[in-house]
Structures are given as C-alpha cells and as structure tokens.
Motif scaffolding. Structure first.
Motif, PDB file in Angstrom:
ATOM      1  N   SER A  96       0.838  -1.194   0.000  1.00  0.00           N
ATOM      2  CA  SER A  96       0.000   0.000   0.000  1.00  0.00           C
ATOM      3  C   SER A  96       0.880   1.254   0.000  1.00  0.00           C
ATOM      4  O   SER A  96       0.375   2.365  -0.003  1.00  0.00           O
ATOM      5  CB  SER A  96      -0.926   0.016   1.223  1.00  0.00           C
ATOM      6  OG  SER A  96      -0.178   0.141   2.414  1.00  0.00           O
ATOM      7  N   TYR A  97       2.174   1.063   0.003  1.00  0.00           N
ATOM      8  CA  TYR A  97       3.127   2.170   0.025  1.00  0.00           C
ATOM      9  C   TYR A  97       3.390   2.621  -1.411  1.00  0.00           C
ATOM     10  O   TYR A  97       3.753   1.814  -2.263  1.00  0.00           O
ATOM     11  CB  TYR A  97       4.417   1.713   0.692  1.00  0.00           C
ATOM     12  CG  TYR A  97       5.464   2.784   0.868  1.00  0.00           C
ATOM     13  CD1 TYR A  97       5.223   3.883   1.675  1.00  0.00           C
ATOM     14  CD2 TYR A  97       6.695   2.694   0.226  1.00  0.00           C
ATOM     15  CE1 TYR A  97       6.175   4.869   1.846  1.00  0.00           C
ATOM     16  CE2 TYR A  97       7.651   3.671   0.400  1.00  0.00           C
ATOM     17  CZ  TYR A  97       7.398   4.759   1.201  1.00  0.00           C
ATOM     18  OH  TYR A  97       8.338   5.733   1.372  1.00  0.00           O
ATOM     19  N   PRO A  98       3.210   3.901  -1.724  1.00  0.00           N
ATOM     20  CA  PRO A  98       3.365   4.357  -3.105  1.00  0.00           C
ATOM     21  C   PRO A  98       4.779   4.209  -3.663  1.00  0.00           C
ATOM     22  O   PRO A  98       4.951   4.125  -4.865  1.00  0.00           O
ATOM     23  CB  PRO A  98       2.940   5.828  -3.062  1.00  0.00           C
ATOM     24  CG  PRO A  98       2.927   6.216  -1.629  1.00  0.00           C
ATOM     25  CD  PRO A  98       2.829   4.979  -0.810  1.00  0.00           C
ATOM     26  N   GLY A  99       5.777   4.133  -2.816  1.00  0.00           N
ATOM     27  CA  GLY A  99       7.150   4.032  -3.287  1.00  0.00           C
ATOM     28  C   GLY A  99       7.621   2.614  -3.545  1.00  0.00           C
ATOM     29  O   GLY A  99       8.702   2.414  -4.095  1.00  0.00           O
ATOM     30  N   GLU A 100       6.848   1.614  -3.156  1.00  0.00           N
ATOM     31  CA  GLU A 100       7.246   0.220  -3.342  1.00  0.00           C
ATOM     32  C   GLU A 100       6.094  -0.559  -3.949  1.00  0.00           C
ATOM     33  O   GLU A 100       5.060  -0.743  -3.324  1.00  0.00           O
ATOM     34  CB  GLU A 100       7.650  -0.425  -2.006  1.00  0.00           C
ATOM     35  CG  GLU A 100       8.804   0.250  -1.306  1.00  0.00           C
ATOM     36  CD  GLU A 100      10.107   0.236  -2.077  1.00  0.00           C
ATOM     37  OE1 GLU A 100      10.256  -0.529  -3.054  1.00  0.00           O
ATOM     38  OE2 GLU A 100      10.999   1.015  -1.715  1.00  0.00           O
ATOM     39  N   ALA A 101       6.268  -1.024  -5.158  1.00  0.00           N
ATOM     40  CA  ALA A 101       5.220  -1.762  -5.858  1.00  0.00           C
ATOM     41  C   ALA A 101       5.462  -3.267  -5.754  1.00  0.00           C
ATOM     42  O   ALA A 101       6.565  -3.720  -5.429  1.00  0.00           O
ATOM     43  CB  ALA A 101       5.189  -1.347  -7.322  1.00  0.00           C
TER      44      ALA A 101
END
Length: 184
Positions: free
Chosen positions: A140-145
C-alpha cells in the motif's frame, strides 16, 4: 498454421462454454517458489556492487563467519524501528516481521504533529551472504510496488538488535526486537 489457429479457436470455445474461475478460498501455488537470488542474473557481481556502494559502513559490521549458518534463524521475529533523528519533525515507526517460512510483513507509520499515514507491504524474504532481500508481493506504500525487491546489507544481528544499510537510501538503520505494539 491452420492447426495452430484451429487449436486456439477450440481452446477459446471450450473456455467460453466452461469458463474457469479462481476461487478466493482455494490455495494457489506461488509461481515463484524459487529463491529471490534466482531473479538476479549475476548474484556475485550484484552483491559486490552492494558491498562497494555501502563500504563506508564496513566499520560497523561485526557479523563473524561463524554466525553465518545461524543467521537466518536469528533474524526470525518482529523488529521495531523508531526514527525521529532529522529536523523535519517527522517521526517514523516501522515493524518488520520476518516469519519462519520466509514470509514477511512490514508496517510503516510516519507522523507529523497530529497527522499520521500508515502503509504496509508483505511478501517473501531471503538472506544470503549478509544481504537481506525483501520481495514485495502486496504493497500500500506508493514508493514500493509489487515485484520490487528491497536489499539491505546486514551489519549487526544480535538477540535484540538488527543493524542494516538500505542500498536504496544508503542509510544505516537499527531495529530492536519487539512485540510489534505501535504505541502513540
């Protein structure tokens, strides 16, 4: 060529007549049961690059060769990190839970005054040659997909302390063993 087109047409018709559905309650076999290092074409060269990039932290490393066989086992458990060292006013709290079957969860909270934001990601982990790899499957972290891999060079591991350098941020971080209760 006709046989290929005919085969594809038959499969399309059969799928249309009797479609298959994935059921959420059924267990699925993970497509990548292979080690995370198998996703890296030249592990030795890649590891050497991480070591060279983080060589300024060599003086903090105290993992002895005799510790390597039990390193994975000593890492299992919940680790907490609280960071409020910078002048920005942000406070970061992270909980890393390394599970026995090479699964992990990572909860991350950042606070500024009364506002806070929570993120989480999870996936599989592997340790090899003092490099901890976290392969993200949900985020859910925008920097880690999903599909990203975090690489952490391990510097110290004890019963209640884990010190590493994140190769992406080139920052040394320390975590302590804990029960995962967030607090305020």
């Amino acid at each position: 060529m006709r046989k290929v087109i005919f085969g594809i047409t038959i499969l399309a018709v059969l799928t249309h007549i009797n479609p298959t559905y994935a059921k959420a309650r059924e267990a699925r076999v993970e497509s990548s049961a292979q080690p995370i290092t198998a996703l890296i074409s030249d592990w030795s060269q890649f590891r050497a690059g991480i070591i060279a990039k983080t060589s300024q932290y060599d003086k903090y490393s105290n993992i002895k060769p005799g510790q390597l066989p039990g390193l994975r086992q000593s890492m299992i458990g919940k680790w907490n990190m609280v960071n409020s060292a910078d002048d920005s006013g942000y406070r970061i709290h992270a909980i890393l839970d390394l599970k026995k079957h090479h699964r992990f969860t990572y909860d991350y909270r950042i606070k500024a005054g009364n506002a806070s934001q929570d993120w989480a990601f999870s996936g599989r982990w592997q340790e090899k040659n003092k490099i901890l790899m976290l392969l993200i499957s949900k985020s859910s972290y925008p920097g880690e997909a999903s599909g990203n891999i975090l690489f952490w060079r391990l510097l110290q591991i004890g019963h209640d302390k884990l010190v590493y350098v994140s190769s992406s941020t080139d920052r040394m971080q320390a975590m302590t063993r804990g029960n995962g209760i967030r607090g305020s």
